[in-house]
Design a protein around this motif. Structure first.
Motif, PDB file in Angstrom:
ATOM      1  N   LEU A 140     -14.644  90.939 164.644  1.00 53.68           N
ATOM      2  CA  LEU A 140     -13.852  89.713 164.849  1.00 53.68           C
ATOM      3  C   LEU A 140     -13.501  89.647 166.329  1.00 53.68           C
ATOM      4  N   ASP A 141     -13.956  88.603 166.997  1.00 53.30           N
ATOM      5  CA  ASP A 141     -13.743  88.494 168.452  1.00 53.30           C
ATOM      6  C   ASP A 141     -13.731  87.026 168.826  1.00 53.30           C
ATOM      7  N   ASP A 142     -12.844  86.667 169.757  1.00 48.66           N
ATOM      8  CA  ASP A 142     -12.812  85.260 170.195  1.00 48.66           C
ATOM      9  C   ASP A 142     -13.619  85.035 171.473  1.00 48.66           C
ATOM     10  N   LEU A 143     -14.275  86.073 171.932  1.00 44.97           N
ATOM     11  CA  LEU A 143     -15.147  86.014 173.121  1.00 44.97           C
ATOM     12  C   LEU A 143     -14.377  85.600 174.389  1.00 44.97           C
ATOM     13  N   ARG A 202       1.368  87.119 172.490  1.00 48.05           N
ATOM     14  CA  ARG A 202       0.850  86.604 171.217  1.00 48.05           C
ATOM     15  C   ARG A 202      -0.429  87.352 170.810  1.00 48.05           C
ATOM     16  N   VAL A 203      -1.315  87.524 171.761  1.00 50.40           N
ATOM     17  CA  VAL A 203      -2.565  88.231 171.454  1.00 50.40           C
ATOM     18  C   VAL A 203      -2.274  89.712 171.164  1.00 50.40           C
ATOM     19  N   ASN A 204      -1.541  90.341 172.074  1.00 52.73           N
ATOM     20  CA  ASN A 204      -1.415  91.798 172.009  1.00 52.73           C
ATOM     21  C   ASN A 204      -0.461  92.275 170.912  1.00 52.73           C
ATOM     22  N   THR A 252     -12.038  94.657 165.514  1.00 55.77           N
ATOM     23  CA  THR A 252     -11.598  93.507 166.318  1.00 55.77           C
ATOM     24  C   THR A 252     -11.896  93.841 167.776  1.00 55.77           C
ATOM     25  N   GLY A 253     -12.272  92.825 168.529  1.00 56.13           N
ATOM     26  CA  GLY A 253     -12.638  93.078 169.934  1.00 56.13           C
ATOM     27  C   GLY A 253     -13.970  93.791 170.066  1.00 56.13           C
ATOM     28  N   GLY A 254     -14.812  93.665 169.052  1.00 58.23           N
ATOM     29  CA  GLY A 254     -16.101  94.389 169.029  1.00 58.23           C
ATOM     30  C   GLY A 254     -17.146  93.837 169.982  1.00 58.23           C
ATOM     31  N   CYS A 255     -16.838  92.711 170.652  1.00 56.09           N
ATOM     32  CA  CYS A 255     -17.762  92.192 171.670  1.00 56.09           C
ATOM     33  C   CYS A 255     -17.342  92.644 173.062  1.00 56.09           C
ATOM     34  N   GLY A 256     -16.292  93.438 173.142  1.00 52.77           N
ATOM     35  CA  GLY A 256     -15.799  93.934 174.427  1.00 52.77           C
ATOM     36  C   GLY A 256     -16.438  95.280 174.766  1.00 52.77           C
ATOM     37  N   PHE A 257     -15.924  95.852 175.809  1.00 53.91           N
ATOM     38  CA  PHE A 257     -16.485  97.106 176.342  1.00 53.91           C
ATOM     39  C   PHE A 257     -16.405  98.242 175.307  1.00 53.91           C
ATOM     40  N   ILE A 258     -15.206  98.659 174.938  1.00 53.63           N
ATOM     41  CA  ILE A 258     -15.067  99.809 174.041  1.00 53.63           C
ATOM     42  C   ILE A 258     -15.501  99.436 172.622  1.00 53.63           C
ATOM     43  N   GLY A 279     -13.421  84.376 166.186  1.00 51.73           N
ATOM     44  CA  GLY A 279     -12.095  83.877 165.833  1.00 51.73           C
ATOM     45  C   GLY A 279     -11.021  84.662 166.538  1.00 51.73           C
ATOM     46  N   ASP A 280      -9.830  84.135 166.430  1.00 54.44           N
ATOM     47  CA  ASP A 280      -8.677  84.707 167.115  1.00 54.44           C
ATOM     48  C   ASP A 280      -7.966  85.679 166.171  1.00 54.44           C
ATOM     49  N   VAL A 281      -7.597  86.815 166.717  1.00 54.64           N
ATOM     50  CA  VAL A 281      -6.966  87.859 165.905  1.00 54.64           C
ATOM     51  C   VAL A 281      -5.547  87.460 165.473  1.00 54.64           C
ATOM     52  N   TYR A 337      -5.898 101.804 165.983  1.00 51.67           N
ATOM     53  CA  TYR A 337      -5.747 100.738 166.982  1.00 51.67           C
ATOM     54  C   TYR A 337      -5.620 101.316 168.393  1.00 51.67           C
ATOM     55  N   ALA A 338      -5.927 100.435 169.366  1.00 49.49           N
ATOM     56  CA  ALA A 338      -5.874 100.841 170.777  1.00 49.49           C
ATOM     57  C   ALA A 338      -4.465 100.669 171.313  1.00 49.49           C
ATOM     58  N   SER A 339      -3.826 101.797 171.644  1.00 50.72           N
ATOM     59  CA  SER A 339      -2.621 101.736 172.458  1.00 50.72           C
ATOM     60  C   SER A 339      -3.074 102.035 173.883  1.00 50.72           C
ATOM     61  N   HIS A 389      -8.710  98.217 165.430  1.00 51.11           N
ATOM     62  CA  HIS A 389      -8.163  97.049 166.126  1.00 51.11           C
ATOM     63  C   HIS A 389      -8.168  97.297 167.641  1.00 51.11           C
ATOM     64  N   LEU A 390      -9.093  96.632 168.318  1.00 54.45           N
ATOM     65  CA  LEU A 390      -9.236  96.810 169.767  1.00 54.45           C
ATOM     66  C   LEU A 390      -9.034  95.514 170.539  1.00 54.45           C
ATOM     67  N   ALA A 391      -8.999  94.385 169.844  1.00 51.61           N
ATOM     68  CA  ALA A 391      -8.868  93.098 170.541  1.00 51.61           C
ATOM     69  C   ALA A 391      -7.547  93.058 171.296  1.00 51.61           C
ATOM     70  N   ALA A 392      -7.605  92.627 172.537  1.00 51.50           N
ATOM     71  CA  ALA A 392      -6.387  92.504 173.343  1.00 51.50           C
ATOM     72  C   ALA A 392      -6.692  91.753 174.623  1.00 51.50           C
ATOM     73  N   ALA A 393      -5.621  91.223 175.208  1.00 46.12           N
ATOM     74  CA  ALA A 393      -5.707  90.749 176.589  1.00 46.12           C
ATOM     75  C   ALA A 393      -5.401  91.984 177.422  1.00 46.12           C
ATOM     76  N   PHE A 437      -5.323 105.320 175.091  1.00 45.82           N
ATOM     77  CA  PHE A 437      -6.451 105.514 175.998  1.00 45.82           C
ATOM     78  C   PHE A 437      -5.929 105.610 177.424  1.00 45.82           C
ATOM     79  N   PHE A 438      -6.478 106.555 178.189  1.00 46.92           N
ATOM     80  CA  PHE A 438      -6.223 106.570 179.629  1.00 46.92           C
ATOM     81  C   PHE A 438      -7.281 105.664 180.283  1.00 46.92           C
ATOM     82  N   ASN A 439      -7.762 105.944 181.464  1.00 47.81           N
ATOM     83  CA  ASN A 439      -8.689 104.985 182.110  1.00 47.81           C
ATOM     84  C   ASN A 439     -10.107 105.183 181.595  1.00 47.81           C
ATOM     85  N   VAL A 440     -10.556 104.251 180.792  1.00 40.32           N
ATOM     86  CA  VAL A 440     -11.860 104.400 180.130  1.00 40.32           C
ATOM     87  C   VAL A 440     -12.944 103.795 181.033  1.00 40.32           C
ATOM     88  N   TYR A 441     -14.075 104.494 181.122  1.00 41.77           N
ATOM     89  CA  TYR A 441     -15.186 103.961 181.914  1.00 41.77           C
ATOM     90  C   TYR A 441     -16.485 104.226 181.170  1.00 41.77           C
TER      91      TYR A 441
HETATM   92  N1  LIG Z   1     -10.596 100.006 179.087  1.00 39.57           N
HETATM   93  C1  LIG Z   1      -9.545 100.791 179.267  1.00 39.57           C
HETATM   94  O1  LIG Z   1      -9.497 101.595 180.220  1.00 39.57           O
HETATM   95  C2  LIG Z   1      -8.373 100.759 178.311  1.00 39.57           C
HETATM   96  C3  LIG Z   1      -7.290 101.617 178.538  1.00 39.57           C
HETATM   97  C4  LIG Z   1      -6.214 101.567 177.650  1.00 39.57           C
HETATM   98  C5  LIG Z   1      -6.231 100.741 176.545  1.00 39.57           C
HETATM   99  N2  LIG Z   1      -7.297  99.915 176.367  1.00 39.57           N
HETATM  100  C6  LIG Z   1      -7.280  99.033 175.198  1.00 39.57           C
HETATM  101  O2  LIG Z   1      -8.506  99.200 174.489  1.00 39.57           O
HETATM  102  C7  LIG Z   1      -8.872  97.966 173.864  1.00 39.57           C
HETATM  103  C8  LIG Z   1     -10.277  97.566 174.279  1.00 39.57           C
HETATM  104  O3  LIG Z   1     -10.311  97.426 175.707  1.00 39.57           O
HETATM  105  P1  LIG Z   1     -11.645  97.033 176.493  1.00 39.57           P
HETATM  106  O4  LIG Z   1     -11.591  97.744 177.800  1.00 39.57           O
HETATM  107  O5  LIG Z   1     -12.839  97.216 175.618  1.00 39.57           O
HETATM  108  O6  LIG Z   1     -11.355  95.497 176.787  1.00 39.57           O
HETATM  109  P2  LIG Z   1     -12.347  94.233 176.655  1.00 39.57           P
HETATM  110  O7  LIG Z   1     -11.645  93.096 177.349  1.00 39.57           O
HETATM  111  O8  LIG Z   1     -13.712  94.591 177.108  1.00 39.57           O
HETATM  112  O9  LIG Z   1     -12.380  93.985 175.089  1.00 39.57           O
HETATM  113  C9  LIG Z   1     -11.389  93.262 174.395  1.00 39.57           C
HETATM  114  C10 LIG Z   1     -12.086  92.372 173.411  1.00 39.57           C
HETATM  115  O10 LIG Z   1     -11.084  91.671 172.666  1.00 39.57           O
HETATM  116  C11 LIG Z   1     -11.472  90.311 172.547  1.00 39.57           C
HETATM  117  N3  LIG Z   1     -10.261  89.509 172.375  1.00 39.57           N
HETATM  118  C12 LIG Z   1      -9.293  89.258 173.292  1.00 39.57           C
HETATM  119  N4  LIG Z   1      -8.346  88.457 172.762  1.00 39.57           N
HETATM  120  C13 LIG Z   1      -8.732  88.207 171.473  1.00 39.57           C
HETATM  121  C14 LIG Z   1      -8.169  87.454 170.423  1.00 39.57           C
HETATM  122  N5  LIG Z   1      -7.016  86.760 170.566  1.00 39.57           N
HETATM  123  N6  LIG Z   1      -8.821  87.417 169.233  1.00 39.57           N
HETATM  124  C15 LIG Z   1      -9.982  88.078 169.068  1.00 39.57           C
HETATM  125  N7  LIG Z   1     -10.563  88.810 170.035  1.00 39.57           N
HETATM  126  C16 LIG Z   1      -9.947  88.877 171.240  1.00 39.57           C
HETATM  127  C17 LIG Z   1     -12.203  90.009 173.843  1.00 39.57           C
HETATM  128  O11 LIG Z   1     -13.051  88.871 173.772  1.00 39.57           O
HETATM  129  C18 LIG Z   1     -12.970  91.310 174.065  1.00 39.57           C
HETATM  130  O12 LIG Z   1     -14.226  91.270 173.441  1.00 39.57           O
HETATM  131  C19 LIG Z   1      -7.802  96.951 174.264  1.00 39.57           C
HETATM  132  O13 LIG Z   1      -6.833  96.911 173.239  1.00 39.57           O
HETATM  133  C20 LIG Z   1      -7.186  97.559 175.519  1.00 39.57           C
HETATM  134  O14 LIG Z   1      -5.848  97.116 175.706  1.00 39.57           O
HETATM  135  C21 LIG Z   1      -8.371  99.894 177.207  1.00 39.57           C
END
Ligand SMILES: NC(=O)c1ccc[n+]([C@@H]2O[C@H](COP(=O)([O-])OP(=O)(O)OC[C@H]3O[C@@H](n4cnc5c(N)ncnc54)[C@H](O)[C@@H]3O)[C@@H](O)[C@H]2O)c1
Length: 324
Positions: free
Chosen positions: A30-33, A89-91, A6-12, A50-52, A111-113, A70-74, A165-169
């Motif tokens: 699964l990602d709602d973009l 609701r999302v998180n 989930t959240g596979g279109c995001g950064f991590i 779609g929405d998680v 899952y991502a904490s 499970h990585l999808a989150a706001a 995760f701490f501060n991911v880059y």
């Molecule tokens: N980047 C960091 O430094 C960091 C640090 C601590 C924790 N995290 C956690 O790691 C995870 C990934 O973070 P990231 O930096 O890749 O963020 P990101 O915003 O790049 O990725 C999150 C992805 O989740 C998707 N998403 C959001 N709401 C959704 C929903 N309702 N249904 C389906 N998809 C949804 C987004 O479209 C996006 O592709 C998150 O859970 C975040 O809270 C990240």
């Protein structure tokens, strides 16, 4: 193996999907973009938009998987503070939905904490048994996710692993996104010869961890999972101030950093440095990429990892073909 990300279109998540595919696994994203981009998804992955929190969609996406990431989150602390109900609701509900679907299938969840769960606790380095003092809605929801993962493991017997995760880059973190981390924003502004905004005095201390190391931890957590619920830091233990970060980046780019100061941000943690020993002990390897090496890789490889036109085109094709 077949995995849901989930959240596979995001950064991590997109880096994780790429790694899983390179290891020969099948990946369903699964990602709602809402903050991610379809073009970030590897073209070999199946993409379900779609929405998680949609139970039927999550159930369908987990139908034939061997495990869920499970990585999808706001992921914006500021947005969670101002839109607490929508982001809860999302998180939280999103996490509960994935946990319930995984329990039904009897498969593990990684899952991502977040290090945000330590919040106001400045007794660094922060270990997994350190006191948890969340300072933001985002942090409280991440902590609630850990509690529910523990309950799900207890009630249904599936392994769950929460990675703090701490501060991911790293590459592909979108500097234009309000969710983005400080490094991608600073790097982008330095490249454009713009000034860097420091919120507060710049003495905030962070533990920056390279995305490749985070993916190592995610994959190892699925491979070496134990029974029950487990949480683990993903960090380097290396402390860097925001001002120090600005100077290192400027040094790598070879241009002086021009600084502008803004007011401190609400919910901003002052000191966040993790203890990586549990990760090293359990998986035999802690994050190994030093900050300077990771930043150099980030600044020099944008062209290689930004979505190529061919990839975006193939993505459109697989989007049409994928389950939506
Ligand atoms: N980047 C960091 O430094 C960091 C640090 C601590 C924790 N995290 C956690 O790691 C995870 C990934 O973070 P990231 O930096 O890749 O963020 P990101 O915003 O790049 O990725 C999150 C992805 O989740 C998707 N998403 C959001 N709401 C959704 C929903 N309702 N249904 C389906 N998809 C949804 C987004 O479209 C996006 O592709 C998150 O859970 C975040 O809270 C990240």
């Amino acid at each position: 193996m077949r995995y849901l990300v989930t959240g596979g279109c995001g950064f991590i998540g997109s880096h994780l999907a790429e790694r899983l595919i390179s290891l020969g696994h099948h990946v369903c994203i699964l990602d709602d973009l809402s903050s991610g981009h379809a073009a970030n998804a590897p073209c070999e992955a199946e993409l379900v938009i779609g929405d998680v929190t949609e139970e039927a969609k999550v159930r369908a996406a987990t139908d034939d998987v061997d495990g869920c990431f499970h990585l999808a989150a706001a992921a914006s602390v500021a947005r969670c503070n101002s839109e607490a109900i929508a982001t809860n609701r999302v998180n939280l509900v999103g996490t509960l939905t994935v946990l319930a679907a995984a329990a039904r299938r009897n498969v593990p969840v990684v899952y991502a904490s977040s290090a945000a769960v330590y919040g106001a606790n400045a007794a660094v380095p922060l270990g997994e048994t350190s006191e948890l003092r969340p300072l933001s809605v985002y942090a409280a929801d991440k902590l609630a996710c850990e509690l529910h993962a523990g309950v799900t493991s207890h009630l249904h017997g599936i392994p769950t692993v929460g990675l703090r995760f701490f501060n991911v880059y790293g590459p592909r973190q979108d500097p234009a996104s309000p969710y983005s981390g400080v490094i991608s924003i600073f790097a982008d502004r330095l490249a454009k010869r713009q000034e860097l905004t420091i919120f507060g005095d710049g003495g905030q201390v962070r533990d920056f961890v390279f995305v490749g190391d985070v993916v190592d931890a995610l994959v190892a957590s699925m491979a070496h999972r134990r029974s029950g619920a487990f949480v683990c830091n993903v960090c380097t233990g290396e402390a860097t101030t925001i001002l120090g970060l600005a100077n290192i980046l400027a040094d790598i780019v070879g241009a002086p950093a021009r600084l502008a100061y803004g007011p401190p941000r609400a919910g901003d943690v002052r000191v966040s440095v993790g203890d990586p020993r549990r990760l090293a002990k359990v998986y035999g390897r802690a994050p190994a990429t030093g900050l300077r090496a990771g930043l150099t890789a980030l600044l020099h490889e944008d062209a290689e990892t930004s979505p190529a036109p061919a990839r975006a085109q193939r993505m459109t094709a697989s989007l049409t073909a994928g389950r939506t």
